[in-house]
Every structure is written in structure tokens, then in C-alpha cells.
Design an enzyme around this catalytic site. Sequence first.
Site, PDB file in Angstrom:
ATOM      1  N   HIS A  65       0.843  -1.194   0.000  1.00  0.00           N
ATOM      2  CA  HIS A  65       0.000   0.000   0.000  1.00  0.00           C
ATOM      3  C   HIS A  65       0.877   1.243   0.000  1.00  0.00           C
ATOM      4  CE1 HIS A  65      -3.832  -2.011   1.832  1.00  0.00           C
ATOM      5  NE2 HIS A  65      -3.347  -2.672   0.799  1.00  0.00           N
ATOM      6  N   GLU A  67       0.868   3.829   1.854  1.00  0.00           N
ATOM      7  CA  GLU A  67       1.320   4.210   3.190  1.00  0.00           C
ATOM      8  C   GLU A  67       2.514   3.368   3.633  1.00  0.00           C
ATOM      9  OE1 GLU A  67      -1.787   3.376   2.178  1.00  0.00           O
ATOM     10  OE2 GLU A  67      -3.255   3.986   3.677  1.00  0.00           O
ATOM     11  N   CYS A  95      -6.204   1.536   5.877  1.00  0.00           N
ATOM     12  CA  CYS A  95      -6.789   0.256   6.293  1.00  0.00           C
ATOM     13  C   CYS A  95      -6.209  -0.126   7.661  1.00  0.00           C
ATOM     14  CB  CYS A  95      -6.477  -0.819   5.252  1.00  0.00           C
ATOM     15  SG  CYS A  95      -4.732  -1.288   5.198  1.00  0.00           S
ATOM     16  N   CYS A  98      -2.327  -0.495   7.609  1.00  0.00           N
ATOM     17  CA  CYS A  98      -1.631   0.781   7.545  1.00  0.00           C
ATOM     18  C   CYS A  98      -1.821   1.584   8.833  1.00  0.00           C
ATOM     19  CB  CYS A  98      -2.088   1.558   6.318  1.00  0.00           C
ATOM     20  SG  CYS A  98      -1.611   0.742   4.771  1.00  0.00           S
TER      21      CYS A  98
END
Length: 168
Positions: A65, A67, A95, A98
Site C-alpha cells: 500500500h 502508506e 486500512c 496501515c
Amino acid sequence: MSALINLATLTEADRDTHFMREALKEARRAYDKDEVPVGAVLVLENKIIARGHNQVELLQDATAHAEMICLTSGASKLNNWRLTDATLYCTLEPCCMCAGALLASRVKRLVWGAKDIRLGANGSWIDVFAQKHPMHEIEIVSGILEAESAELLRCFFTEKRKKAKSDV
């Protein structure tokens, strides 16, 4: 905003908008690579120290991701996993994974754009940050450039659905 502007003289809200625009640039990079268009930048002392965008498809890694990539890059740049004075700007609500990484990295602030009703961990699905953490608290600002962030996601998934229909 021009590079000639002293970011330190801007209001926090104006700085948040400026850096979220940079996160949107990363999201567009993901879009151009046929990745879900989510982008992030990590800022320390009004300077971007790391950038990231989704690379899940490229790396075939569900943890790639924006992040996560941004936090890893920032920690590497600082040679320190503790990002205690940093702000992470992300175009999408983080999410659970993260959110956990943000807490573990001890990021000071999180600024995000669009809600993620499917996996959002700051209230859209669940709220990881509602539970008081025993060691760290993150200041959170949400909804910065929300419309732009959401529109990029809408366009991406509309194109995906059209392509899926035409492939049938």
C-alpha cells in the site's frame, strides 16, 4: 503553490492542502500504472522525505500500500523507524494494516482524503484509532481534498468495470 513560498509561514490547513496535492500526484502515478490510485507522502519539518503509491499489482503483494511504502522509505531515509515528528498524507483513509503501521512507526499526524467504506480503519468501516493506544496517539485530520481523491478512485474503477464488460 509555488516552490518559492515558505511553507512554514502558511497555516496548517494550507500546508495540509499543499502536501495532499503531492500525495495526489503519487495517486496519479499509481493510476497510470494500473494500480488502485492511492498516494502518500511523508513530511518532516515541512519537507517531503518519502513518497509512495500503491504497488500491489506490480509486486503481487497485498501489503504494498502507498502508506506502507512511504513509511518504509521514510524510515530508511532517516535511518530510524521512529517517525515521531512526521506527518503522513494519504489520499485514502488507511486500512487496519496501515493504521497499525502508523501507530508502530509513531507518526505524529495523519492527514487523509477520501473515505474507504470497504477497509477504512478511521471510522468508515472500523476505527482503530478510537481505542486509546498505550504508548502513542496520532493527531488525525480527514477529508482534505476528499472530492479529488474520491474522483480519481471513481474514474479508475469505472474504467475497470467497462474493460471487464468489454472483455466478456
